[in-house]
Design an enzyme around this catalytic site. Sequence first.
Site, PDB file in Angstrom:
ATOM      1  N   ASP A 236       2.063   3.770   3.042  1.00 52.08           N
ATOM      2  CA  ASP A 236       0.778   4.685   2.450  1.00 52.08           C
ATOM      3  C   ASP A 236       1.410   5.949   1.591  1.00 52.08           C
ATOM      4  O   ASP A 236       1.629   5.903   0.307  1.00 52.08           O
ATOM      5  CB  ASP A 236      -0.252   5.127   3.497  1.00 52.08           C
ATOM      6  CG  ASP A 236      -1.590   5.516   2.748  1.00 52.08           C
ATOM      7  OD1 ASP A 236      -1.596   5.278   1.480  1.00 52.08           O
ATOM      8  OD2 ASP A 236      -2.567   5.853   3.599  1.00 52.08           O
ATOM      9  N   ASP A 237       1.720   6.985   2.374  1.00 47.86           N
ATOM     10  CA  ASP A 237       2.365   8.155   1.860  1.00 47.86           C
ATOM     11  C   ASP A 237       3.755   8.705   2.991  1.00 47.86           C
ATOM     12  O   ASP A 237       3.391   9.574   3.488  1.00 47.86           O
ATOM     13  CB  ASP A 237       1.441   9.183   1.696  1.00 47.86           C
ATOM     14  CG  ASP A 237       0.157   8.744   0.806  1.00 47.86           C
ATOM     15  OD1 ASP A 237       0.247   8.876  -0.109  1.00 47.86           O
ATOM     16  OD2 ASP A 237      -0.773   8.466   1.645  1.00 47.86           O
TER      17      ASP A 237
ATOM     18  N   HIS B 150       1.445   5.017  -2.329  1.00 49.28           N
ATOM     19  CA  HIS B 150       0.984   5.870  -3.257  1.00 49.28           C
ATOM     20  C   HIS B 150       2.499   6.746  -3.970  1.00 49.28           C
ATOM     21  O   HIS B 150       2.766   7.360  -3.016  1.00 49.28           O
ATOM     22  CB  HIS B 150      -0.090   6.940  -2.969  1.00 49.28           C
ATOM     23  CG  HIS B 150      -1.196   6.323  -2.307  1.00 49.28           C
ATOM     24  ND1 HIS B 150      -2.407   6.227  -2.921  1.00 49.28           N
ATOM     25  CD2 HIS B 150      -1.571   5.899  -1.148  1.00 49.28           C
ATOM     26  CE1 HIS B 150      -3.311   5.770  -2.195  1.00 49.28           C
ATOM     27  NE2 HIS B 150      -2.775   5.455  -1.164  1.00 49.28           N
TER      28      HIS B 150
ATOM     29  N   GLU C 259     -11.236   3.372   5.889  1.00 48.51           N
ATOM     30  CA  GLU C 259     -10.284   4.293   6.568  1.00 48.51           C
ATOM     31  C   GLU C 259     -11.100   5.030   7.260  1.00 48.51           C
ATOM     32  O   GLU C 259     -10.847   5.155   8.595  1.00 48.51           O
ATOM     33  CB  GLU C 259      -9.371   4.667   5.372  1.00 48.51           C
ATOM     34  CG  GLU C 259      -8.309   5.884   5.922  1.00 48.51           C
ATOM     35  CD  GLU C 259      -7.502   6.359   4.859  1.00 48.51           C
ATOM     36  OE1 GLU C 259      -8.035   6.455   3.654  1.00 48.51           O
ATOM     37  OE2 GLU C 259      -6.439   6.859   5.068  1.00 48.51           O
TER      38      GLU C 259
ATOM     39  N   HIS D 234      -9.644   1.367  -1.207  1.00 49.48           N
ATOM     40  CA  HIS D 234      -9.398   1.890  -0.008  1.00 49.48           C
ATOM     41  C   HIS D 234     -10.886   1.485   0.486  1.00 49.48           C
ATOM     42  O   HIS D 234     -11.763   2.021  -0.079  1.00 49.48           O
ATOM     43  CB  HIS D 234      -8.929   3.311  -0.008  1.00 49.48           C
ATOM     44  CG  HIS D 234      -7.521   3.395  -0.267  1.00 49.48           C
ATOM     45  ND1 HIS D 234      -7.086   3.032  -1.515  1.00 49.48           N
ATOM     46  CD2 HIS D 234      -6.658   4.323   0.342  1.00 49.48           C
ATOM     47  CE1 HIS D 234      -5.769   3.302  -1.378  1.00 49.48           C
ATOM     48  NE2 HIS D 234      -5.692   4.217  -0.083  1.00 49.48           N
TER      49      HIS D 234
ATOM     50  N   HIS E  73       0.943  -1.206   0.202  1.00 55.78           N
ATOM     51  CA  HIS E  73      -0.004   0.192  -0.029  1.00 55.78           C
ATOM     52  C   HIS E  73       1.071   1.456   0.014  1.00 55.78           C
ATOM     53  O   HIS E  73       1.371   1.669   1.087  1.00 55.78           O
ATOM     54  CB  HIS E  73      -0.828  -0.087   1.264  1.00 55.78           C
ATOM     55  CG  HIS E  73      -1.812   1.102   1.330  1.00 55.78           C
ATOM     56  ND1 HIS E  73      -2.881   0.973   1.843  1.00 55.78           N
ATOM     57  CD2 HIS E  73      -1.734   2.503   0.709  1.00 55.78           C
ATOM     58  CE1 HIS E  73      -3.949   1.972   1.730  1.00 55.78           C
ATOM     59  NE2 HIS E  73      -3.142   3.055   1.024  1.00 55.78           N
TER      60      HIS E  73
HETATM   61  N1  HPA Z   1      -6.651   7.336   1.300  1.00 54.39           N
HETATM   62  C1  HPA Z   1      -7.387   7.774   0.395  1.00 54.39           C
HETATM   63  N2  HPA Z   1      -6.605   8.416  -0.531  1.00 54.39           N
HETATM   64  C2  HPA Z   1      -5.388   8.368  -0.680  1.00 54.39           C
HETATM   65  C3  HPA Z   1      -4.598   8.289   0.386  1.00 54.39           C
HETATM   66  C4  HPA Z   1      -5.296   7.403   1.817  1.00 54.39           C
HETATM   67  O1  HPA Z   1      -4.826   7.049   2.539  1.00 54.39           O
HETATM   68  N3  HPA Z   1      -3.149   8.280   0.530  1.00 54.39           N
HETATM   69  C5  HPA Z   1      -3.197   8.802  -1.033  1.00 54.39           C
HETATM   70  N4  HPA Z   1      -4.521   8.844  -1.446  1.00 54.39           N
HETATM   71 ZN    ZN Z   2      -3.687   4.834   0.536  1.00 51.78          ZN
END
Ligand code: HPA
Ligand code: ZN
Length: 335
Positions: free
Chosen positions: A275-276, A16, A197, A194, A14
């Site tokens: 994630d990021d 991006h 969350e 996703h 996971h």
């Molecule tokens: N959630 C939704 N969109 C996203 C995320 C996330 O954690 N990171 C980058 N785009």
């Molecule tokens: Zn994500």
Amino acid sequence: MINFIEKLPKAELHLHIEGTFEPELMFEIAKRNNIKIPYNSIEEIKEAYKFSCLQDFLDIYYQGANVLITEKDFYDLTYSYLEKCAEQNVLHTEIMFDPQTHTQRGVKFETVINGISKACKDAEKNLNVSSLLIMSYLRHLSEEDAFKTLEQSLPFKNKITAVGLDSSEKGNPPSKFIKVFEASIKEGYIPVAHAGEEGDADYVWEAIDLLGIKRIDHGNNCLQDENLVADIIERDLALTVCPLSNTALKVVEDLKDHPLKNMLKKGLKATINSDDPAYFGGQVNQNFIEIQKALDLTKEEIYELAKNSFQYSLASDAKKEAFIKQLEIYYNNNK
Ligand code: HPA
Ligand code: ZN
């Protein structure tokens, strides 16, 4: 334990690519493209990266991506992340990219995909990091727009393994994208999304039942519904959990309250991911290190998480087997 985690063979599922954009590289690319960014220093950037929710983060994340224009920009961004994979003993990574973030600004789909996929190919050869790509639809845009993206992707189908769904979750349920996911599956793409969350358990139900997803990104809120948890286990779907993302976006107040251990105890197949990483304060190893400390995870639990990352990857069975063998040798020598 830190050394055990750092050397541990693992996969990241996971991630991006736009979220790996470190401030130093952002400044460099902004400069060469002659684009102004609203920060004068790394300190100002760090100050701006204090989020109160998902949307708060997304606004800044899309703004950062605005400086990416040329194939070389996408190449440099991706290669720089893959170098970090090599340093962290990430043997395999599944990279999400958001074509619409770029095509909306007039950047061609082919510029994005060619830059990213060339970096992946070079990293496989030079760094021995395996990777595949997940094209993610932005859920705040229309299904029609996602269809356009699907269309644009078809000449590059051999470079893309899966489709995903990301961006603002609340108010944009999976049911909005039934048709485009159906069409994507027909084209041979594997569906992931996703879900859960910020959205409730019913968003996770929809992603499974209506989109037919093979893996759940985040999935935290599945714990609201015992029947859903049982269903996820029954269908053998993994969750790609992102601890530092969860605290940065206030999905979880404190890492000590993180549901990861509870997920594992219930029999859910969780993996650890960043994630990021440029926005949430740590690469995948840092996520392992901090969640281990917060929840007092054992080496066996860390091993289980790494094993899940290979087991539930979208790589070929032969690759998975080879990765898991490598992990098992490591674990047996270091437990
Ligand atoms: N959630 C939704 N969109 C996203 C995320 C996330 O954690 N990171 C980058 N785009
Ligand atoms: Zn994500």
